[in-house]
Design an enzyme around this catalytic site. Structure first.
Site, PDB file in Angstrom:
ATOM      1  N   CYS A 144     -48.454  23.353  11.815  1.00  0.00           N
ATOM      2  CA  CYS A 144     -49.163  22.442  10.906  1.00  0.00           C
ATOM      3  C   CYS A 144     -50.656  22.773  10.777  1.00  0.00           C
ATOM      4  CB  CYS A 144     -49.000  20.994  11.358  1.00  0.00           C
ATOM      5  SG  CYS A 144     -49.780  20.640  12.953  1.00  0.00           S
ATOM      6  N   HIS A 160     -44.619  29.525  24.104  1.00  0.00           N
ATOM      7  CA  HIS A 160     -44.904  29.235  22.693  1.00  0.00           C
ATOM      8  C   HIS A 160     -45.267  27.755  22.552  1.00  0.00           C
ATOM      9  CE1 HIS A 160     -42.136  32.855  22.073  1.00  0.00           C
ATOM     10  NE2 HIS A 160     -43.358  33.243  21.712  1.00  0.00           N
ATOM     11  N   CYS A 186     -36.219  27.886  20.901  1.00  0.00           N
ATOM     12  CA  CYS A 186     -37.659  27.627  20.769  1.00  0.00           C
ATOM     13  C   CYS A 186     -38.078  27.880  19.316  1.00  0.00           C
ATOM     14  CB  CYS A 186     -38.419  28.556  21.712  1.00  0.00           C
ATOM     15  SG  CYS A 186     -40.199  28.621  21.402  1.00  0.00           S
ATOM     16  N   CYS A 317      13.862   3.832  -1.398  1.00  0.00           N
ATOM     17  CA  CYS A 317      15.301   4.119  -1.384  1.00  0.00           C
ATOM     18  C   CYS A 317      15.676   5.029  -2.549  1.00  0.00           C
ATOM     19  CB  CYS A 317      16.066   2.799  -1.477  1.00  0.00           C
ATOM     20  SG  CYS A 317      17.858   3.010  -1.546  1.00  0.00           S
ATOM     21  N   CYS A 325      22.870   0.827 -18.253  1.00  0.00           N
ATOM     22  CA  CYS A 325      24.320   1.055 -18.184  1.00  0.00           C
ATOM     23  C   CYS A 325      24.912   0.736 -16.815  1.00  0.00           C
ATOM     24  CB  CYS A 325      24.647   2.495 -18.571  1.00  0.00           C
ATOM     25  SG  CYS A 325      24.061   3.720 -17.381  1.00  0.00           S
ATOM     26  N   CYS A 347      23.966  16.362  -0.536  1.00  0.00           N
ATOM     27  CA  CYS A 347      22.711  16.360  -1.286  1.00  0.00           C
ATOM     28  C   CYS A 347      21.646  17.235  -0.647  1.00  0.00           C
ATOM     29  CB  CYS A 347      22.196  14.926  -1.399  1.00  0.00           C
ATOM     30  SG  CYS A 347      20.735  14.728  -2.402  1.00  0.00           S
TER      31      CYS A 347
END
Length: 518
Positions: A144, A160, A186, A317, A325, A347
């Protein structure tokens, strides 16, 4: 976990058991001396109850642990290894994380080449530096550029130095935004020194400390081959299972977390028994690649095979009755429903076409697509039916309350509805994946047995699902029948999964693809 299980967890933390697997597929980058293939050890965190019922062929051993249990074990390992290496706890923790918590390899490597191990772990050889901030006369922060008098600064043993505020911001960004904890380096350019826990405790706020420790725990689990986090949303538990990657073509390691979620330990997808992970991966990719076909197949409407009226499926189901019909038929194969409760029921089985029906490439391609659609149609239907059955499950509590009011039953007495609903969903999940399994299965004598078991479970599930659609007023009279059908569904599921799992372990199944290269 209960207090008893926590005691077992702590009592099992010896140097010969616990979490000390060798991570056989992952070597630690300390040098060649760390590259040996040490087999992963069983955690042994719980003493198994020798009086418990024997496992079914498709079941695997597993244990579930919470974050506090895992943290206790990490702390114990850090104390043990730190005493041997003569390192402070924060440095020992960094060494263990770099070694993926394999303390035997760490100790061996450290004794042979301590400088090399410390350097590669991000600790270096510099002497200890007190973990405190200080004011340095004439200091200018390289981040900064602040140089005001009395500025608090901080540096690790790499030297550092930056202002404390910049250090805090750096750590906050790493933890909160990047989700990093175990390997925060670091902030110095090119510096590989790792930020230790003392530095972090000194500089960051309490809420960030909690997040830091949470991330460290997650890293610990991620580093262990025999530990995985439950994939359920917001679940905090980890599951330990000893099944190795090399065994996933012979075993489907389905586990149940304490949150109630069933998932495959191998791939962390939802329970896909009895199909091995490799086939699941191929099947899902194939379904995704054939997305247009899948969209067509999974449409919500079909035509009545007698009068061609459009019919929408609004329940789990598969027994359909045309309002126009009155024709009763199967939603899956469109066949006459009356045959589905007899020996004519077929099936679930795909009838292979003779070679003469596929004389050219176009015919073969059509036959291949027809075969895929047969299995995908049934797979997708059970997936859709499971969703519809789940909707029924969500309404079950209301049904149970209504049944209490109308029949005078107690809350305990109406629990059969909840039990039946859960069994229905579990059986649907199993049936769904049996069709993915069957698609890749090469036909032989065992295939006939598999399809017979599949058919029996499917018929049982349809019978139970149909009962759920009865009016609430009829359910009290159907209690015994529904309980019997629930029990029968569970038994048929166990038979199917047990037979499939035994043949998978024995290598008896033959597939039309090479499962080992999938």
């Amino acid at each position: 976990m209960s207090a008893d299980s926590e005691d077992e967890f702590m009592s099992g933390m010896s140097s010969e058991g616990g979490f000390e697997d060798g991570n056989e597929s992952d070597s630690v980058s300390f040098g060649e001396e760390f590259e040996d293939d040490e087999p992963a050890l069983d955690f042994g965190l719980h003493d198994k109850d020798i009086t418990s019922a024997p496992k079914k062929p498709y079941e695997v051993d597993f244990d579930v642990f919470g974050p506090r249990d895992i943290q206790k074990y990490q702390d114990k390992q850090i104390d043990e290894v730190g005493a041997i290496l003569g390192q402070p706890p924060e440095s020992t923790a960094i060494l263990l994380r770099h070694a993926r918590w394999n303390k035997e390899r760490l100790i061996e490597g450290y004794m042979d080449h301590p400088e090399d191990v410390l350097e590669k772990a991000g600790l270096g050889l510099a002497g200890a530096v007190p973990a405190k901030t200080m004011v340095v006369d004439g200091f200018v922060c390289d981040i900064c550029c602040e140089d005001e008098p009395g500025l608090e600064t901080y540096a690790m043993k790499c030297g550092h130095r930056y202002c404390a505020e910049c250090y805090r911001h750096y750590l906050s960004q790493k933890i909160r935004e990047e989700g990093e904890a175990a390997r925060i380096q670091c902030p110095g350019d090119g510096c590989s020194r790792i930020v230790d826990s003392k530095t972090l405790e000194l500089l960051v706020e309490d809420d960030l400390k909690d997040r830091y420790h949470e991330l460290l725990t997650r890293t610990y689990v991620d580093d262990k081959d025999n530990l995985k986090w439950c994939p359920a949303p917001n679940c905090i538990y980890a599951v330990e299972c000893g099944v190795k990657k090399r065994d996933l073509n012979r075993i489907v390691p389905t586990v149940r977390c304490d949150c109630g979620h069933y998932f495959c330990f191998g791939c962390t997808l939802n329970d896909h028994l009895p199909t091995p992970c490799a086939l699941v991966k191929m099947w899902l990719k194939k379904c995704e690649d054939d997305s247009e076909t899948a969209n067509w197949i999974s449409a919500n409407t079909k035509e009545c095979p007698r009068c061609n009226s459009t019919i929408e499926k609004n329940g789990g189901c598969n027994h359909m009755t045309c309002r126009k019909c009155k024709n009763e038929f199967c939603w899956i194969c469109m066949g006459v429903w009356s045959e589905h409760g007899t020996s004519w029921y077929n099936c679930n089985r795909y009838e292979e076409k003779s070679g003469s029906d596929a004389r050219d490439a176009q015919a073969k391609s059509r036959q291949s697509l027809e075969r895929y659609l047969h299995y995908y149609n049934r797979y997708a239907n059970h997936e859709q039916s499971a969703k519809l059955d789940k909707d029924i499950y969500l309404k079950t509590e209301k049904k149970m309350t209504n049944l209490q009011s109308s029949s005078g039953m107690s809350w305990i007495e109406v629990q059969f509805l909840d039990t039946a609903s859960q069994a229905l969903q579990q059986c649907r999940q199993t049936l769904k994946w049996t069709y993915a399994f069957a698609y890749y299965l090469a036909r032989n004598n065992l295939t006939e047995i598999f399809e017979d078991n599949q058919k029996d479970l499917e018929m049982a599930v349809e019978n139970l699902s149909e009962m759920f659609e009865k009016p609430t007023s009829e359910l009290a009279a159907l209690k015994v029948d529904m309980m019997d059908k629930t029990s029968y569904c569970n038994k048929r599921r166990i038979i199917l999964l047990s037979d499939t799992a035994e043949n998978l372990k024995n290598g008896s199944w033959k597939f039309n693809i090479d499962i080992n290269t999938a």
